[in-house]
Design a protein around this motif. Structure first.
Motif, PDB file in Angstrom:
ATOM      1  N   SER A  18       0.838  -1.207   0.000  1.00  0.00           N
ATOM      2  CA  SER A  18       0.000   0.000   0.000  1.00  0.00           C
ATOM      3  C   SER A  18       0.871   1.253   0.000  1.00  0.00           C
ATOM      4  O   SER A  18       2.018   1.239   0.433  1.00  0.00           O
ATOM      5  CB  SER A  18      -0.943  -0.005   1.211  1.00  0.00           C
ATOM      6  OG  SER A  18      -0.204  -0.015   2.405  1.00  0.00           O
ATOM      7  N   HIS A  19       0.308   2.342  -0.521  1.00  0.00           N
ATOM      8  CA  HIS A  19       1.026   3.620  -0.592  1.00  0.00           C
ATOM      9  C   HIS A  19       0.798   4.394   0.698  1.00  0.00           C
ATOM     10  O   HIS A  19      -0.326   4.510   1.182  1.00  0.00           O
ATOM     11  CB  HIS A  19       0.550   4.440  -1.794  1.00  0.00           C
ATOM     12  CG  HIS A  19       1.019   3.866  -3.088  1.00  0.00           C
ATOM     13  ND1 HIS A  19       2.232   4.180  -3.632  1.00  0.00           N
ATOM     14  CD2 HIS A  19       0.424   2.986  -3.942  1.00  0.00           C
ATOM     15  CE1 HIS A  19       2.377   3.518  -4.765  1.00  0.00           C
ATOM     16  NE2 HIS A  19       1.285   2.785  -4.980  1.00  0.00           N
ATOM     17  N   VAL A  20       1.882   4.921   1.241  1.00  0.00           N
ATOM     18  CA  VAL A  20       1.825   5.742   2.451  1.00  0.00           C
ATOM     19  C   VAL A  20       2.606   7.023   2.187  1.00  0.00           C
ATOM     20  O   VAL A  20       3.413   7.102   1.255  1.00  0.00           O
ATOM     21  CB  VAL A  20       2.417   4.999   3.678  1.00  0.00           C
ATOM     22  CG1 VAL A  20       1.565   3.807   4.061  1.00  0.00           C
ATOM     23  CG2 VAL A  20       3.841   4.581   3.436  1.00  0.00           C
ATOM     24  N   THR A  21       2.377   8.016   3.007  1.00  0.00           N
ATOM     25  CA  THR A  21       3.083   9.287   2.885  1.00  0.00           C
ATOM     26  C   THR A  21       4.142   9.364   3.977  1.00  0.00           C
ATOM     27  O   THR A  21       3.848   9.126   5.149  1.00  0.00           O
ATOM     28  CB  THR A  21       2.107  10.463   3.026  1.00  0.00           C
ATOM     29  OG1 THR A  21       1.113  10.345   2.006  1.00  0.00           O
ATOM     30  CG2 THR A  21       2.819  11.784   2.884  1.00  0.00           C
ATOM     31  N   VAL A  22       5.380   9.678   3.576  1.00  0.00           N
ATOM     32  CA  VAL A  22       6.476   9.852   4.533  1.00  0.00           C
ATOM     33  C   VAL A  22       7.117  11.219   4.269  1.00  0.00           C
ATOM     34  O   VAL A  22       6.866  11.852   3.243  1.00  0.00           O
ATOM     35  CB  VAL A  22       7.533   8.727   4.413  1.00  0.00           C
ATOM     36  CG1 VAL A  22       6.933   7.384   4.815  1.00  0.00           C
ATOM     37  CG2 VAL A  22       8.126   8.660   3.026  1.00  0.00           C
ATOM     38  N   TRP A  23       7.944  11.659   5.187  1.00  0.00           N
ATOM     39  CA  TRP A  23       8.634  12.942   5.066  1.00  0.00           C
ATOM     40  C   TRP A  23      10.133  12.708   4.992  1.00  0.00           C
ATOM     41  O   TRP A  23      10.677  11.855   5.684  1.00  0.00           O
ATOM     42  CB  TRP A  23       8.319  13.821   6.274  1.00  0.00           C
ATOM     43  CG  TRP A  23       6.913  14.307   6.276  1.00  0.00           C
ATOM     44  CD1 TRP A  23       5.823  13.659   6.787  1.00  0.00           C
ATOM     45  CD2 TRP A  23       6.430  15.520   5.729  1.00  0.00           C
ATOM     46  NE1 TRP A  23       4.690  14.390   6.591  1.00  0.00           N
ATOM     47  CE2 TRP A  23       5.039  15.554   5.942  1.00  0.00           C
ATOM     48  CE3 TRP A  23       7.026  16.586   5.074  1.00  0.00           C
ATOM     49  CZ2 TRP A  23       4.237  16.612   5.530  1.00  0.00           C
ATOM     50  CZ3 TRP A  23       6.240  17.646   4.673  1.00  0.00           C
ATOM     51  CH2 TRP A  23       4.855  17.655   4.897  1.00  0.00           C
ATOM     52  N   THR A  24      10.807  13.475   4.127  1.00  0.00           N
ATOM     53  CA  THR A  24      12.261  13.399   4.018  1.00  0.00           C
ATOM     54  C   THR A  24      12.850  14.780   4.276  1.00  0.00           C
ATOM     55  O   THR A  24      12.179  15.802   4.074  1.00  0.00           O
ATOM     56  CB  THR A  24      12.701  12.901   2.625  1.00  0.00           C
ATOM     57  OG1 THR A  24      12.213  13.801   1.633  1.00  0.00           O
ATOM     58  CG2 THR A  24      12.186  11.502   2.350  1.00  0.00           C
TER      59      THR A  24
END
Length: 190
Positions: free
Chosen positions: A114-120
């Motif tokens: 599944s697609h998730v949102t992360v921060w870089t």
């Protein structure tokens, strides 16, 4: 009715009972209060400004990236709620085309693929979500208040230590004076 002169500012007026240590103490108190007020205000403003700039810099360098959950998220022993976050292994692609893999907090309901949102951050490494402008402003104000209060406490505490040292010295002087008086009276005072 006679008017009695005020006793609050007695260290600043000439009188026969005023000693040099009383004048020194008056100046120490004046300088301490000025330093406490000005220093506390300056420390608070500088700390709040620095914290706000740091939060703005982090927010400017952070970017939201879409990632794929590659490994089933690690779940605890209890049943997670719908908004709970757990650790999972994710894979994402930078704008330059390089692929990265790392561990990030993902929704507990997410499954592998599944697609998730992360921060870089600015270097492409995973980081936590940056604080909102309102949260950063609140934290900056709170940090400024703490820094100002700590500065005032240090200055006033230092002044109290100096006053205690002056009191100790005055007590020694009074003991010496009583010893001289006692010697003049033929040791009949006790």
């Amino acid at each position: 009715m006679t008017r009695r002169p005020g006793v609050r500012l007695w260290r600043w007026r000439r009188n026969p009972l005023r000693r040099t240590s009383d004048v020194v103490e008056a100046w120490i108190l004046l300088v301490a209060w000025v330093l406490a007020l000005a220093g506390g205000l300056l420390a608070g403003v500088l700390t709040a400004g620095t914290m706000q700039q740091s939060a703005d810099r982090v927010r400017a360098q952070s970017r939201q990236v879409s990632a794929v959950l590659t490994w089933e998220a690690t779940r605890g022993t209890g049943r997670p709620t719908s908004g709970a976050l757990v650790w999972g292994t994710v894979q994402w692609t930078d704008p330059d085309g390089s692929t990265h893999t790392g561990r990030a907090r993902v929704p507990a309901a997410a499954t592998a693929g599944s697609h998730v949102t992360v921060w870089t951050d600015g270097h492409g490494a995973l980081t936590s979500r940056p604080t909102s402008r309102a949260d950063a402003a609140f934290q900056s104000v709170l940090g400024g208040i703490w820094a100002g209060t700590a500065t005032v406490g240090v200055v006033i505490g230092g002044a109290k230590l100096v006053r205690a040292r002056l009191d100790h010295r005055r007590m020694g002087q009074w003991a010496d004076e009583w010893a001289r008086v006692d010697a003049r009276w033929g040791r009949k005072t006790g």
